[in-house]
Design an enzyme around this catalytic site. Structure first.
Site, mmCIF file in Angstrom:
data_model
loop_
_atom_site.group_PDB
_atom_site.id
_atom_site.type_symbol
_atom_site.label_atom_id
_atom_site.label_comp_id
_atom_site.label_asym_id
_atom_site.label_seq_id
_atom_site.Cartn_x
_atom_site.Cartn_y
_atom_site.Cartn_z
ATOM 1 N N ASP A 399 0.862 -1.174 0.000
ATOM 2 C CA ASP A 399 0.000 0.000 0.000
ATOM 3 C C ASP A 399 0.906 1.234 0.000
ATOM 4 O O ASP A 399 2.118 1.129 0.257
ATOM 5 C CB ASP A 399 -0.888 -0.042 1.257
ATOM 6 C CG ASP A 399 -1.772 1.176 1.362
ATOM 7 O OD1 ASP A 399 -2.302 1.620 0.326
ATOM 8 O OD2 ASP A 399 -1.917 1.704 2.475
ATOM 9 N N LYS A 514 -17.032 16.100 -1.587
ATOM 10 C CA LYS A 514 -15.598 16.045 -1.854
ATOM 11 C C LYS A 514 -15.220 14.590 -2.127
ATOM 12 O O LYS A 514 -15.802 13.659 -1.559
ATOM 13 C CB LYS A 514 -14.776 16.610 -0.698
ATOM 14 C CG LYS A 514 -14.700 15.750 0.546
ATOM 15 C CD LYS A 514 -13.703 16.342 1.545
ATOM 16 C CE LYS A 514 -13.415 15.395 2.703
ATOM 17 N NZ LYS A 514 -14.563 15.137 3.548
ATOM 18 N N GLY A 631 -4.732 3.857 -3.864
ATOM 19 C CA GLY A 631 -5.977 4.483 -4.297
ATOM 20 C C GLY A 631 -5.769 5.886 -4.816
ATOM 21 O O GLY A 631 -6.735 6.576 -5.149
ATOM 22 N N ILE A 693 2.164 0.884 -15.321
ATOM 23 C CA ILE A 693 1.311 1.826 -14.585
ATOM 24 C C ILE A 693 -0.106 1.627 -15.085
ATOM 25 O O ILE A 693 -0.375 1.792 -16.280
ATOM 26 C CB ILE A 693 1.733 3.300 -14.807
ATOM 27 C CG1 ILE A 693 3.252 3.447 -14.716
ATOM 28 C CG2 ILE A 693 1.009 4.202 -13.844
ATOM 29 C CD1 ILE A 693 3.836 3.230 -13.361
ATOM 30 N N ILE A 694 -1.029 1.270 -14.197
ATOM 31 C CA ILE A 694 -2.404 0.994 -14.616
ATOM 32 C C ILE A 694 -3.372 1.564 -13.594
ATOM 33 O O ILE A 694 -3.079 1.587 -12.390
ATOM 34 C CB ILE A 694 -2.615 -0.535 -14.784
ATOM 35 C CG1 ILE A 694 -3.994 -0.829 -15.387
ATOM 36 C CG2 ILE A 694 -2.379 -1.283 -13.493
ATOM 37 C CD1 ILE A 694 -4.181 -2.277 -15.806
ATOM 38 N N LYS A 697 -9.826 1.476 -13.111
ATOM 39 C CA LYS A 697 -10.869 1.179 -14.098
ATOM 40 C C LYS A 697 -10.345 0.190 -15.141
ATOM 41 O O LYS A 697 -11.017 -0.779 -15.499
ATOM 42 C CB LYS A 697 -11.326 2.470 -14.776
ATOM 43 C CG LYS A 697 -12.465 2.278 -15.754
ATOM 44 C CD LYS A 697 -12.856 3.597 -16.414
ATOM 45 C CE LYS A 697 -13.438 4.570 -15.418
ATOM 46 N NZ LYS A 697 -13.921 5.818 -16.066
#
Length: 1065
Positions: A399, A514, A631, A693-694, A697
């Site tokens: 993470d 937000k 995230g 890098i992905i 979605k």
């Protein structure tokens, strides 16, 4: 006293019958006997009870194949005239091993019982017969009204009715549940917050309906029926969980909904997934190979026994009284030889592994280099079964926030379109709780981002002063502004946003929202959001992200009173549903979170933890692939990737951002073909200096069944992977698929509840004890306070433990084969009769006493290089990862067979016809056997010394002490029969006979030296001509030389493509 309309008994019974019909919810009567029996509040975390201990313990132990095997051998030994080693030589060691394991289990379980007893006997005030009575927790039942006072824990899961604070507010601390120490607000319903006296509670009639017990800590759905009015909705804001503590509140009244093992705390106390190390699995396979070897040797021995018995030599041996060999006798002979050779499988290996792993875990727990002084947090090995797995890690999934970064947020700036919306409006949308301590305003927040935003606004003159259930008060540049809070639409990892519906000072209703830019932008109104504003804000977002800042978009929309009333009906209906409440609430939120007007964006800095770049660089140098699953926005993640040295400027970035499955497939296959051009595009044959890098979605398409393998082939061929905007379930899926497809050992590390799934999917889960609580740490196998501690956990403890366990297991096989296969060579001279060459009890004590310390010393103290060398040169981590394979296994087996041959026949040559004294006397087969036994103990002890790279006091004690222990035992045991004890008759006087023989002392020097001479020669050649990197560095360390010269000779450089290719649409 509150005025509450009550149901009569007929209404209540009818309502109850109607509600209970589906069986999916729970009905709790108020101040009345319950219609069904619920679980009691007594809890037990113990593994055993007094009555269940024996059957449960035996079931657990005999799930191990080795224990079943030795039990079978012990039973076979009870058959008359079958066992050559007596009836109890396997049974007694087996009982001893089981007794040691049982004692360990009992000690651990007594601690659990003691803790349970203390908790169950705590007391709380319960409303019984119209009076508050002190009742033990174990006697609290569903439906009881309880009074909990400040600074005490809740005895069960409660629904909050009222409190000493205005409007039914109370403050709770949930550190026992999620590790978060910040205070949280809970509030009773408006209709129940006025029930402040005992008589108010005793007069209540009605019922409560709620969902069945589950383990979801942050979800609850229920309704309360107190009269003919509409049902009152109950949600997480009214739920007080067992394990939480009441703080800053004098008292609360609550009603019990879940008790005992049905509380959410106990529902979350289920055992973590059982993980077995790769070494454990391979050891089981090797034990099966030894079992096959045992059967083969036994079968061959039975055949030769049959041949010898039917030969002229066997026929003439009438004085032995051998029975006629037929099919039945052949089977009995087979069993005899299985019993004779059963110790080829080491009976003590399981206990040895448990002891060693326990001590290795203690070393991890007490390592001061992994102790975080600021938070007073040591490293914790929550399991010892995976110690050696730490030395085989090939992939790390990490993470970002709170793991690579500190999760201590600092407000750095914002982008605001125009001046219509003041900053005070920006900072209404949050759940921060202000509290004054010694005149200072302290902000408590579940999210560090929210605390940073509110704190940043206060520095700009917009101070968040007060929060009540109905309104918030903001001091805007010296002017107090009040907003009435109508609804809060909570943040979830799925929604990626939160909203607050509030009525401002001007009386207008607005929704403030937000969240991530991806979800905010798709909800913007077509009108009112000029392209210039969108593009400018988007450019600001990218600018913030390239600086490594965390970004949020802020938006607002004005809602008419009529539209709000219509929506509120839908929202309240969803909030009162028992089944699928979360889904219905999300659908209602989607209806109102539309036609937003973009306000701007915020930027928050989350600095890297200390030593993170150096740690990641070291991990990459060690040959470990590092994947970051976050995230955050893609630009933020890439920037952090460069900052922490996961990405290099020379590295090619393979960016995958697509809107469909077909486009994703085309992009991935294009990259695969480009990188595989050296092999005609067919195979990705070598590691590429590239990074994938992905975004989240696209990841959904990439992990689909028909594209998953190609995507993972591409990722595993690259040095780094960054997945942005990934959900918790996507993180877990990536870990699971890589683990399955590569077969490599994987490690997942994280600090939050959203990382628990991937931590449990990986071979090894590491939790960071950070700002987001202890949920990740509690679900992990190992817990550390800083990401940088991972390097020592792997490079030192992991590498050491892996090397130690490999040597321990192979050495255990070696020492057993070395002794017990000698029975096969002796069978040649004993007419394949199954006669043993050793005294029966010395056979069993070989593993228990005389060769038990050597493998333990290896497993605890052995090391090839010092920790300073291992930390300085991470490249040492990778070469040893393949040392526990079949090739090495067969080498040790072959070595042990060779040693057993030399030990038996060299000793037989020395003994000759048995005359080993000057008097001309001969001692018989037991003298020969004890000669051999002594030489075996000496040889296997010296072999342990040959394999040892690091000598300690315990190593010396284990090697030399074992030899002296055997000699002392032989002298004492051979005299014990004259004390009148019914043991040792066969060996009586043998000790003195052996020690008085000149041949024995000649052989004590000659036999071990000749036996180990080939090993010494091989090691000398290998250490001189074929030195490994470990050997070279250890030699340089011993000679006080600079080890960098070794690497200077190996340096090389590679060039890679730049700039990155992109498939962004």
């Amino acid at each position: 006293m509150a005025s509450v309309e009550l149901l009569d008994s007929g209404e209540l019974a009818g309502a109850t019958r109607h509600t209970r019909s589906d069986g999916k919810s729970r009905i709790i009567r108020l101040n009345s006997q319950q219609d069904e029996k619920f679980a009691g509040n007594r809890i037990s975390t113990a593994k055993y009870s007094f009555w269940s201990f024996v059957p449960s313990f035996l079931f657990e132990q005999f799930r191990r194949y080795s224990n079943i095997f030795f039990l079978l051998i012990a039973l076979l030994q009870q058959i008359p005239d079958v066992s050559p080693t007596g009836r109890y030589t396997t049974l007694v060691p087996l009982i001893f091993i089981l007794a040691v394991s049982a004692l360990k289990e009992i000690i651990e379980d007594v601690k659990r019982h003691t803790a349970d007893l203390e908790i169950n006997n705590r007391e709380v005030e319960v409303l019984r017969d119209s009076y508050w009575q002190w009742v033990k927790w174990k006697s609290v039942g569903v439906g009881d009204f309880v009074k909990v006072r400040n600074e005490t824990f809740f005895p069960a899961d409660l629904i909050l009715y009222s409190s000493s604070e205005p409007k039914g507010l109370c403050y709770i601390e949930t550190s026992n549940l999620d590790g978060e120490t910040n205070l949280k607000i809970r509030q009773g319903l408006r209709e129940t917050s006025k029930l402040l006296e005992t008589k108010d509670l005793t007069s209540l009639r009605g019922f409560m309906e709620c969902e069945q017990p589950n383990r979801l800590l942050y979800e609850f759905a229920g309704r309360l029926k107190l009269g003919p009015r509409e049902d009152l909705s109950l949600g997480p804001d009214q739920l007080l969980l067992r394990g939480a503590k009441l703080q800053n509140t004098t008292w609360i009244f609550g009603q019990v909904v879940y008790t005992g093992h049905e509380t959410k705390l106990m529902k979350n106390s289920t055992a973590a997934p059982l993980k077995r190390s790769t070494v454990d699995k391979l050891t089981n396979n090797q034990i099966l190979l030894l079992f096959v070897l045992l059967l083969v040797v036994s079968f061959i021995s039975a055949i030769f026994s049959h041949i010898w018995s039917n030969s002229s030599e066997g026929v003439n041996a009438w004085y032995i009284g051998l029975p006629r060999i037929d099919g039945t006798e052949f089977a009995f002979n087979m069993l005899t030889f299985v019993i004779l050779y059963n110790n080829l499988i080491p009976i003590s290996l399981t206990v040895t592994l448990e002891v060693v792993r326990f001590i290795q875990a203690m070393f991890i727990n007490r390592d001061l280099d992994m102790y975080h002084k600021e938070s007073d947090t040591p490293a914790t090995a929550r399991t010892s079964n995976l110690n050696e797995e730490l030395g085989q890690v090939r992939y790390i999934f990490s993470d970002k926030t709170g793991t690579l970064t500190r999760n201590v947020m600092e407000f750095k700036g914002c982008s605001v379109s125009g001046v219509i919306y003041g900053p005070e409006q920006l900072f209404v949308c949050h759940t921060v709780i202000p509290e004054r301590e010694d005149g200072q305003l302290i902000y408590h927040a579940a999210s560090p981002d929210e605390r940073a935003l509110v704190y940043g606004a206060s520095k700009l003159g917009y101070v968040f002063e007060t929060r009540t259930p109905d309104f918030v008060l903001i001091n805007a540049l010296g002017v107090e502004v009040q907003y009435e809070i109508l609804n809060v639409l909570e943040f979830t990892s799925t929604r990626k946003r939160m909203s607050v519906i509030a009525k401002g000072p001007d009386g207008k209703i607005r929704l403030f929202c937000k969240g991530a830019d991806s979800v905010i932008y798709e909800r913007l109104a077509e009108r009112g959001n000029p392209d210039s504003t969108r593009l400018t804000t988007q450019s600001h977002l990218e600018e913030f992200a390239t600086q490594g800042l965390r970004t949020l978009c802020c938006a607002v929309t004005e809602i008419s009173s009529q539209s709000y009333k219509e929506w509120l009906q839908i929202f309240e209906k969803a909030s009162k549903s028992i089944q699928n409440r979360e889904v219905k609430l999300e659908e209602a939120a989607n209806m109102i979170e539309t036609n937003l007007r973009l306000i701007g964006a915020t930027a928050i800095e989350d600095k890297l933890q200390d030593m993170v770049p150096e740690t990641i660089a070291a991990l990459l140098n060690a040959g470990i692939r590092v994947w970051v699953l976050t995230g955050d926005k893609q630009e933020t993640a890439i920037n952090i990737g460069y900052s922490c040295r996961l990405l290099k400027q020379s590295m090619e970035l393979l960016i995958i951002n697509q809107e469909s499955l077909d486009a994703t497939r085309e992009c991935i296959l294009g990259y695969v073909n480009d990188l595989g051009r050296g092999d005609n595009g067919q195979v990705l044959s070598k590691e590429s200096d590239a990074a994938v890098i992905i975004d989240g979605k696209t990841l959904k398409y990439a992990l689909s069944c028909d594209l998953r393998r190609d995507f993972l082939d591409l990722c595993t061929n690259c040095r780094a992977v960054i997945c942005c905007r990934a959900s918790p379930i996507q993180k877990a899926e990536i870990v699971e698929y890589v683990t399955q497809q590569t077969g490599a050992v994987t490690l997942a590390i994280g600090d939050g509840a959203n990382d628990v799934a991937m931590i449990q999917k990986a071979h090894v889960g590491v939790g960071i004890s950070g700002q987001e609580g202890l949920q990740a740490a509690c679900a992990s196998d190992y817990a550390i306070a800083q990401f940088s501690y991972l390097s020592k956990l792997l490079f030192v403890h992991g590498a050491w433990n892996y090397d130690r366990m490999c040597k321990l297991i192979f050495y255990s096989f070696y020492k057993n084969i070395c002794l017990y296969i000698i029975e096969l060579w002796f069978a040649i001279y004993s007419g394949w009769s199954g006669q043993i060459i050793f005294e029966r009890w010395t056979i069993g004590f070989y593993n228990m006493f005389f060769t038990s310390a050597q493998p333990i010393a290896m497993g605890i103290f052995e090391r090839k290089c010092s920790q300073e060398i291992r930390m300085r040169f991470p490249v040492l981590y990778m070469p040893a990862q393949d040392s526990f394979g079949l090739k090495t296994f067969f080498y040790w087996v072959g070595n042990s067979v060779l040693h057993s041959i030399m030990l038996f026949w060299l000793t037989s040559y020395l003994v000759g016809d048995g005359i080993v004294w000057n008097s001309g006397r001969e001692g018989g087969y037991l003298v020969l056997g004890n000669f051999v036994y002594t030489y075996v103990v000496v040889v296997v002890s010296l072999k342990a010394g040959l394999e040892t790279k690091s000598w300690t006091a315990f190593t010396h004690l284990a090697i030399w002490g074992s030899v002296f222990l055997w000699v002392a035992f032989l002298l004492a045991y051979s005299q014990i029969y004259k004390l009148g004890l019914p043991i040792g008759a066969e060996i009586f006087g043998i000790g003195n006979m052996v020690m008085s023989s000149p041949v024995f002392w000649v052989g004590l020097f000659f036999v071990p030296v000749v036996t180990l001479l080939p090993d010494i020669i091989v090691k000398a050649i290998h250490g001189s001509l074929f030195q490994s990197l470990d050997d070279q560095l250890r030699e340089s360390e011993v000679n006080n030389q600079d080890p960098t010269e070794i690497f200077n000779r190996k340096k090389g450089r590679l060039a890679f493509a730049w700039p990155p290719r992109s498939c962004t649409v």
